[in-house]
Design an enzyme around this catalytic site. Structure first.
Site, short mmCIF file in Angstrom:
data_model
loop_
_atom_site.label_atom_id
_atom_site.label_comp_id
_atom_site.label_asym_id
_atom_site.label_seq_id
_atom_site.Cartn_x
_atom_site.Cartn_y
_atom_site.Cartn_z
N LYS A 86 82.98 51.69 71.48
CA LYS A 86 82.89 50.58 70.54
C LYS A 86 81.44 50.19 70.23
O LYS A 86 81.20 49.49 69.26
CB LYS A 86 83.72 49.38 70.98
CG LYS A 86 83.13 48.45 71.98
CD LYS A 86 83.92 47.14 71.92
CE LYS A 86 83.54 46.24 73.05
NZ LYS A 86 84.13 44.91 72.90
N ASP A 87 80.50 50.66 71.04
CA ASP A 87 79.09 50.41 70.75
C ASP A 87 78.47 51.49 69.88
O ASP A 87 77.29 51.43 69.55
CB ASP A 87 78.29 50.30 72.06
CG ASP A 87 78.69 49.08 72.87
OD1 ASP A 87 79.10 48.07 72.26
OD2 ASP A 87 78.62 49.14 74.11
N CYS A 249 78.79 44.94 63.30
CA CYS A 249 79.14 43.81 64.16
C CYS A 249 78.71 42.50 63.53
O CYS A 249 78.56 41.50 64.19
CB CYS A 249 78.63 43.99 65.59
SG CYS A 249 76.86 44.20 65.73
C1 DPM Z 1 80.64 45.20 70.75
C2 DPM Z 1 81.14 43.89 70.88
C3 DPM Z 1 80.92 43.52 72.22
C4 DPM Z 1 80.31 44.64 72.88
C5 DPM Z 1 81.74 43.07 69.77
C6 DPM Z 1 83.27 42.91 69.87
C7 DPM Z 1 81.27 42.20 72.83
C8 DPM Z 1 80.16 41.20 72.69
C9 DPM Z 1 80.43 39.90 73.37
C10 DPM Z 1 80.62 46.04 69.54
N1 DPM Z 1 80.13 45.62 71.96
O1 DPM Z 1 83.95 43.35 70.81
O2 DPM Z 1 83.84 42.27 68.96
O3 DPM Z 1 81.49 39.70 74.01
O4 DPM Z 1 79.56 39.04 73.34
C11 DPM Z 1 80.75 45.81 75.10
C12 DPM Z 1 81.65 45.61 76.19
C13 DPM Z 1 82.19 46.88 76.49
C14 DPM Z 1 81.62 47.79 75.61
C15 DPM Z 1 81.90 44.34 76.87
C16 DPM Z 1 83.07 43.52 76.33
C17 DPM Z 1 83.15 47.28 77.61
C18 DPM Z 1 84.54 47.65 77.15
C19 DPM Z 1 84.73 48.95 76.41
C20 DPM Z 1 79.90 44.77 74.34
N2 DPM Z 1 80.73 47.13 74.80
O5 DPM Z 1 83.48 43.65 75.16
O6 DPM Z 1 83.59 42.69 77.10
O7 DPM Z 1 84.30 50.02 76.87
O8 DPM Z 1 85.36 48.90 75.36
#
Ligand code: DPM
Length: 356
Positions: A86-87, A249
């Protein structure tokens, strides 16, 4: 073969605990499967790790958590990089591809309660309770379903956030991705799983993506067997949906997808920042193997030598078509407004007078 004569494959990773857990997991899979090679971990820091005082949507850089790692890939300092899918932006820098997508963990968002409110759910938290998330997607959906709660940004890696929840009095709860929480071994802290009727998930959430150089066929071949077909097809559809909406995002966009009996199903939605307006639609397509479909270079930057071109192309078509449906219903206007508002907020936060 002795350790010294084995060729070494270098695996790049961010330094956060979650990134290291994910990279080491992939390194272990590779080591088990390819006994004739050494796999070596190279760690580095990204802007996303360093800038902790601003919301993600505020930094205004698409590949926050991936840029430095991609430079290392490009310059041949590493051979593959493990990311949370997702990143990963829906289009990668020239010459980079996603060589494998691993089986998805539970894609749902989850609630972590402060110990003070351990008996509560989001619905029963006292009015005015503060819930921490910097995700516009989570914020919009939560505001819509739980108007009694106050949504406030929170940054920092998962460890920092959990410490803030437990040690500072500000937050009653955090919203995090179940997948990350499970990988950190904090599952016992999850008090509530948010089903998609409350919170649809982010594009690619819960899956790991492995990036490599497009022309590095040797690495692509090493990675191919690790792709999980169902996850890959779902994620190609989700990524095509986001790419077509030009979401990134900076606006609330969310999905839900599944693959059953050869039918790929995708639901997608867009929200205004306050969650008051939203458009969600769904679409499905039967995936078939058609012989003479020419290969594309990639499908939303994803490559797969195990799935037929027709399946991959149909998955991509599904995402593009669903986005078209939502835009036709006015979703583009909601998104454009959300993006403008995000920009304005960022300017205000950065103390710059917005230009007319
Ligand atoms: C992205 C978002 C977030 C991450 C935006 C979204 C969360 C940001 C926040 C694109 N990347 O989800 O709408 O909560 O402030 C991220 C996490 C993980 C990957 C942490 C999370 C782990 C889970 C995975 C940060 N990137 O979302 O709690 O592998 O999918």
């Amino acid at each position: 073969m002795s350790e010294i004569t084995k060729p070494t494959i270098r695996v790049g990773s961010r330094k956060s605990q979650l990134a290291l857990i994910q990279s080491k997991h992939v390194l272990e899979l590779l080591t088990q499967r390819y006994e004739d090679k050494n796999f070596h971990l190279e760690t580095m820091t990204t802007i996303g790790d360093e800038v902790l005082d601003r919301a993600l949507s505020q930094i205004g850089e698409k590949s926050l958590f991936t840029r430095e790692l991609e430079v290392a890939l490009e310059h041949n300092k590493v051979d593959l990089v493990v990311h949370s899918l997702k990143d990963m932006p829906t289009s990668l820098p020239l010459g980079m591809v996603i060589g494998a997508i691993l089986e998805r963990e539970d894609p749902r968002d989850a609630v972590i309660m402060s110990p003070k409110f351990f008996e509560c759910t989001l619905a029963t938290l006292p009015t005015g309770s503060v819930v921490g998330t910097s995700s516009l997607r989570r914020a919009a959906q939560l505001k819509r379903h739980f108007p009694h709660l106050v949504i406030q940004g929170i940054r920092g890696n998962l460890n920092t956030r959990l410490r803030k929840l437990d040690e500072e009095g500000t937050y009653a709860a955090l919203i995090l991705a179940t997948a990350g929480v499970k990988r950190m071994n904090w599952e016992s802290r999850i008090s509530e799983y948010l089903n998609t009727d409350v919170s649809m998930y982010a594009i690619g959430q819960g899956a790991l993506g492995i990036e490599c150089r497009q022309d590095d066929m040797a690495t692509r071949q090493l990675l191919a067997p690790f792709s999980h077909a169902e996850t890959l097809l779902c994620c190609v559809a989700e990524r095509a949906f986001l790419r077509t909406l030009e979401g990134g995002c900076s606006a609330p966009v969310a999905v839900e997808s599944r693959f059953l009996d050869d039918v790929l199903y995708l639901k997608g939605g867009v929200w205004s920042l306050d969650g008051k307006r939203s458009i969600t639609q769904s679409l499905d397509v039967k995936l078939t193997d058609i012989d003479d479909v020419p290969p594309a270079q990639s499908y939303t930057a994803v490559v797969s030598s195990h799935l037929s071109n027709s399946r991959l192309a149909l998955a991509e078509w599904l995402g593009v078509s669903l986005a078209g449906k939502i835009v036709a219903l006015g979703g583009g206007i909601i998104l454009d407004e959300a993006k403008k508002e995000t920009e304005q907020r960022n300017l205000v936060a950065a103390n710059v007078r917005p230009s007319k």
